[in-house]
Motif scaffolding. Structure first.
Motif, short mmCIF file in Angstrom:
data_model
loop_
_atom_site.label_atom_id
_atom_site.label_comp_id
_atom_site.label_asym_id
_atom_site.label_seq_id
_atom_site.Cartn_x
_atom_site.Cartn_y
_atom_site.Cartn_z
N ASN A 1 -8.87 8.75 -7.48
CA ASN A 1 -8.94 8.81 -6.02
C ASN A 1 -7.81 9.62 -5.40
O ASN A 1 -7.72 9.72 -4.17
N THR B 1 0.83 -1.21 0.00
CA THR B 1 0.00 0.00 0.00
C THR B 1 0.86 1.26 0.00
O THR B 1 0.38 2.33 -0.34
N ASN C 1 -6.03 3.25 -6.89
CA ASN C 1 -6.25 3.46 -5.45
C ASN C 1 -5.30 4.47 -4.84
O ASN C 1 -5.39 4.75 -3.64
N THR D 1 -1.61 2.99 -2.13
CA THR D 1 -2.30 4.25 -1.85
C THR D 1 -1.30 5.40 -1.76
O THR D 1 -1.68 6.55 -1.94
N THR E 1 -3.82 7.63 -3.33
CA THR E 1 -4.34 8.87 -2.75
C THR E 1 -3.24 9.92 -2.60
O THR E 1 -3.54 11.10 -2.51
#
Length: 342
Positions: free
Chosen positions: A189, A125, A167, A147, A169
């Protein structure tokens, strides 16, 4: 906003608003011929290096260990491993890691020139490849759970290879050689985009990033504010150290709370009428002369707390009365430049 250590206390001097750098960080060369920076000797041996760490460890912090390789370190015995930090080592190659359980991987401040052998780490992630010598964003397409992705201070000249990472961010690409904002449409996103200290000449390619809350394009080559009308959720905009002459194009950014236009060439304070939620305004080191414009644009901003106007003509030519005038015009503010209002 984060920044490099050892910079001025003036927030607008923090031209690389990316991740924190340790005081003893190895700084690689950024020259075209890739000449090495300060020479640091690698560890003589890695035999038994991880023997004292229990098999069920979930985190490994191998920071500044002078590692030149991670091959044969025996990572495979850590079957619960979630996070590895290999910051500030001397790694020039990404050897395969067997731990598919990994969610965080940090290679910040090494000597990597290419991305390889990580596409099987599909549970990641967070991936940090900042302060290396990477020229292309590649071989990350399979890491669709990412992310956070950090490429600060590399040698990247173009944005690409990120479309599958829907995904994401937080994307940090500051201190590279990027000339255009492009190939970001799929990152719907994305909430934070850091592009400071590049060679970008135009704000563009942002229309699809409707969830963006923070945009930093400090220390580039911008001359105009444009291309951000669709960013209705934008809360922080950092455009300092460019060549902007006019405040415009902010009519649709009603949620903006922090606006940094310091160290530009703005002559008139204008174009802020719709920014009712503004809490911080950085306009120092411009060419502003009028206190009347400040009153017109800011006196009705009930949430405004901090303003920076130092090193404008209005401050330089009337230094003795500068702070008093601002406090009179803006009685609610709590900070003028770097000093709190008393």
């Amino acid at each position: 906003m984060t920044a490099l250590d050892d910079v001025s206390t003036n927030p607008t001097d923090q031209v690389v608003p990316e991740r924190h750098v340790g005081a003893d960080a190895y700084v690689h060369s950024d020259s075209e011929n890739d000449e090495a920076g300060p020479v640091e000797m690698g560890r003589d041996t890695i035999d038994g290096f991880l023997d004292d760490i229990p098999d069920d460890a979930e985190e490994l912090d191998l920071v500044h260990e002078r590692l030149t390789t991670i091959e044969n370190l025996g990572f495979e015995r850590f079957t619960n491993l979630r996070r590895i930090s290999l910051r500030q080592n001397l790694l020039s190659k990404l050897h395969p890691l067997p731990n598919k359980t990994l969610t965080e991987l940090d290679f910040y401040d090494n000597r990597l020139s290419r991305i390889e052998n990580i596409d099987h780490l599909t549970n990641l992630t967070s991936l940090d490849l900042s302060f290396n010598k990477i020229r292309r964003v590649e071989r990350v397409e399979a890491l669709t759970n990412l992310t956070e992705l950090f490429f600060v201070a590399n040698k990247i000249s173009a944005i690409g290879g990120l479309s599958p990472l829907i995904n994401l961010t937080n994307l940090e690409l500051g201190a590279n050689r990027i000339r255009a904002i492009e190939n970001l449409d799929a990152l719907v996103n994305l909430e934070q985009l850091w592009l400071g200290k590049n060679k970008i000449t135009k704000l563009e390619g942002l229309d699809k990033l409707r969830n963006l809350k923070l945009l930093s394009v400090q220390s580039n080559r911008l001359s105009k504010i444009e291309g951000i009308a669709h960013l209705s959720n934008l809360e922080e905009l950092y455009l300092s150290h460019n060549a902007i002459t006019k405040i415009e194009g902010l009519d649709k950014n009603a949620n903006l709370q922090t606006l940094d236009l310091s160290a530009n060439r703005v002559v008139v304070l204008e174009g802020l009428e719709t920014l009712s939620r503004l809490t911080e305004l950085w306009m120092n080191d411009n060419k502003l002369t009028s206190y009347e414009d400040i009153e017109t644009q800011l006196s009705n901003k009930t949430e405004l707390e901090t303003v920076y106007f130092e090193r404008n003509p209005l401050q330089l030519e009337q230094a003795a009365t500068y702070r008093l005038k601002l406090k009179t015009i803006l009685p609610r503010i709590t900070q003028i430049d770097a000093a709190l209002v008393r």
